[in-house]
Design an enzyme around this catalytic site. Structure first.
Site, mmCIF file in Angstrom:
data_model
loop_
_atom_site.group_PDB
_atom_site.id
_atom_site.type_symbol
_atom_site.label_atom_id
_atom_site.label_comp_id
_atom_site.label_asym_id
_atom_site.label_seq_id
_atom_site.Cartn_x
_atom_site.Cartn_y
_atom_site.Cartn_z
ATOM 1 N N CYS A 64 4.176 9.340 0.604
ATOM 2 C CA CYS A 64 2.796 9.843 0.487
ATOM 3 C C CYS A 64 2.707 10.760 -0.720
ATOM 4 O O CYS A 64 3.453 11.726 -0.822
ATOM 5 C CB CYS A 64 2.402 10.589 1.753
ATOM 6 S SG CYS A 64 0.787 11.377 1.627
ATOM 7 N N HIS A 119 4.516 4.172 12.764
ATOM 8 C CA HIS A 119 4.813 4.112 11.326
ATOM 9 C C HIS A 119 5.841 5.204 11.037
ATOM 10 O O HIS A 119 5.568 6.376 11.269
ATOM 11 C CB HIS A 119 3.483 4.353 10.588
ATOM 12 C CG HIS A 119 3.563 4.459 9.098
ATOM 13 N ND1 HIS A 119 3.147 3.439 8.264
ATOM 14 C CD2 HIS A 119 3.977 5.462 8.285
ATOM 15 C CE1 HIS A 119 3.298 3.820 6.990
ATOM 16 N NE2 HIS A 119 3.802 5.037 6.977
ATOM 17 N N ARG A 161 0.833 -1.209 0.000
ATOM 18 C CA ARG A 161 0.000 0.000 0.000
ATOM 19 C C ARG A 161 0.870 1.262 0.000
ATOM 20 O O ARG A 161 0.961 1.960 -1.010
ATOM 21 C CB ARG A 161 -0.948 -0.006 1.221
ATOM 22 C CG ARG A 161 -2.107 0.978 1.125
ATOM 23 C CD ARG A 161 -1.788 2.424 1.468
ATOM 24 N NE ARG A 161 -1.241 2.576 2.819
ATOM 25 C CZ ARG A 161 -0.789 3.719 3.301
ATOM 26 N NH1 ARG A 161 -0.802 4.822 2.541
ATOM 27 N NH2 ARG A 161 -0.281 3.790 4.517
ATOM 28 N N ASN A 192 9.446 4.253 3.492
ATOM 29 C CA ASN A 192 9.286 3.733 4.833
ATOM 30 C C ASN A 192 10.607 3.137 5.317
ATOM 31 O O ASN A 192 11.479 2.786 4.514
ATOM 32 C CB ASN A 192 8.240 2.604 4.835
ATOM 33 C CG ASN A 192 6.844 3.109 4.628
ATOM 34 O OD1 ASN A 192 6.197 3.582 5.551
ATOM 35 N ND2 ASN A 192 6.367 3.035 3.397
ATOM 36 N N HIS A 202 8.955 6.840 8.398
ATOM 37 C CA HIS A 202 9.700 6.934 7.135
ATOM 38 C C HIS A 202 11.146 7.284 7.456
ATOM 39 O O HIS A 202 11.436 7.891 8.487
ATOM 40 C CB HIS A 202 9.068 7.985 6.224
ATOM 41 C CG HIS A 202 7.766 7.522 5.637
ATOM 42 N ND1 HIS A 202 7.627 7.143 4.336
ATOM 43 C CD2 HIS A 202 6.548 7.342 6.202
ATOM 44 C CE1 HIS A 202 6.377 6.769 4.106
ATOM 45 N NE2 HIS A 202 5.696 6.880 5.229
#
Lengths: 301, 301
Positions: A235, A202, A11, A244, A204
């Site tokens: 994004c 989460h 995703r 990520n 990056h």
């Protein structure tokens, strides 16, 4: 397992790329599932025109029965997307709320308050269908437009989400700016609000600090981490965002720290290569370039 | 300052590269000194045939008077190199001992015990000349040939160095394999042996874990860290070694954690660009690519 990893390459990794074929996605999914990872964020049910790379979400979800041991989830950003995801048989949903108004508007065309208010509807729809709902708080530390995010904007969303019955909470460093102390500080503000709910994070690696932040998160008691094989990610609505933290780099670090994830390092490096191949190139991860220490040093593995 | 950074791009960074001109070195040195860093490892007095990039060590040292606020040091690996360094006016020496026999032999043609025994002579020669002597323990966690380094091999060198009168001790992750817990563990074994001597640490980012390890080092009480602008670096005698942690990435992380280094982030990014330009290319650092968060988010700086 001490820490549960969720691979988000399917995703977060693919969303900024040119669309790839369904076959290529299934090959990547197979390589990810072969790592032993127990959770995979597999797609998003969002606007196909805004995120064409994930336009095949429903079709992809027909392939998930081949991986009975993996908990799949899909991201949604609206009531309509929630219904589409449920119609596609997804039973674990993630609903994203940006803690900063400008990113929220760029991402979903609503401000933070409007997105927060929608949590109630989306939890209700998910639960009515027997699905779980995780609330992911984007731009939890910094917004590319509004600057640093006041922590009270994050905690307000958390409080709302918990009251609405969300099953999980995650905090996301959307543009890869945060650092260990800020992770520790925000986690300390969120934990008292969530009772027994698991907290996820989460990160990056845009400024090289992603692994340090992830380790700080684990030390702060966070038990779920997102990462992507090959370090894919970014994004489309956050200028300057980059990949990520790579699953294989994170697994290497956590393994060495005695923190069990259940993910096989060699298989994660292989999946990283599949990921980079699927998107036609990229820097990849440190472990893809350098390999496991235990190979370099001849240690038994 | 909470943590003292030493920029090692001039030595660890350049040693694996094709030789560059003295003028280019001075330009790089100027850019490094302009960051506000208070310590610079400027060169090594080693075999010009084995490390041709540093063959101009004596000549370079004639240029150091232009930077009176910076503490310069040079690496040595033998009695002969020590005398050459002192003859060149260097007043802070670093003597490297590899904790693993195979790396020690590859690096200096002696095993660990023989290198350790030389500490006494080199401390004596340095002190007689009014210079300080730091003992750097290479392959402190892993050797590319011998595998993991037993911590007692490190602590034996530390004990010897302290007894011999060394002024500083550092532990070095020569091949970029270590991770936060191993840093914490080794630091805990070294600290009881060194009394009031400052402990330093040196990390490479080969497996993406360098910043996480550096932050763990600071949390463990280590107050001196090596880093290189632009992330240059690598050991010519350690297969698989890659760049040091980048000064600018480390400064970004530490600044955000409230840890003062005295190094200006923008100036460090500029020096990183000079470094990458000087060696004709390279990946550079995360901060060179992504920039300061405070620029991305519009924060006052």
């Amino acid at each position: 397992m001490d820490v549960t990893l969720r691979d988000v390459a399917m995703r977060d990794g693919l969303q900024i790329e040119e669309p790839i074929s369904l076959d290529a996605k299934v090959e990547l999914l197979q390589s990810i599932c072969a790592t032993g990872v127990t959770e995979v964020e597999v797609t998003a049910f969002v606007s196909p025109s805004k995120v064409p790379a994930l336009a095949d979400a429903a079709e992809l979800c027909t392939q998930l029965g081949d991986f009975p041991d993996v908990r799949f989830s899909a991201l949604v950003a609206s009531v309509n997307g929630t219904r589409r995801a449920l119609d596609s048989g997804v039973s674990n949903l993630e609903y994203v709320v940006s803690a900063s108004d400008s990113h929220s508007r760029a991402n979903v065309g609503r401000n933070t308050d409007a997105s927060t208010a929608l949590i109630d509807d989306i939890v209700g729809i998910a639960h009515d269908a027997g699905a779980t709902l995780e609330v992911i708080i984007a731009t939890a530390w910094d917004c590319p437009f509004d600057g640093p995010t006041p922590p009270e904007r994050v905690t307000a969303i958390v409080t709302h989400a918990v009251a609405a019955g969300a099953d999980r909470i995650s905090i996301a460093d959307t543009i890869g700016t945060t650092t260990p102390r800020r992770v520790t500080d925000l986690a300390a503000q969120v934990f008292p609000l969530i009772g027994d709910l698991p907290l996820g994070a989460h990160f990056h690696n845009t400024r090289g600090t992603g692994l340090a932040s992830a380790y700080a998160a684990v030390q702060a008691g966070i038990t779920r981490l997102d990462a992507s094989v090959g370090g894919l990610g970014g994004c489309p609505f956050a200028p300057g965002a980059s990949g990520n933290i790579a699953t294989e780099d994170l697994v290497y670090l956590l393994r060495d720290c005695g923190i069990e994830t259940g993910v096989d390092l060699d298989a994660a490096i292989r999946a990283g290569r599949v990921a980079i191949g699927a998107v036609g190139g990229g820097d990849g991860s440190a472990l893809m370039r350098a390999g496991d220490r235990k190979l370099a040093t001849g240690e038994p593995r």
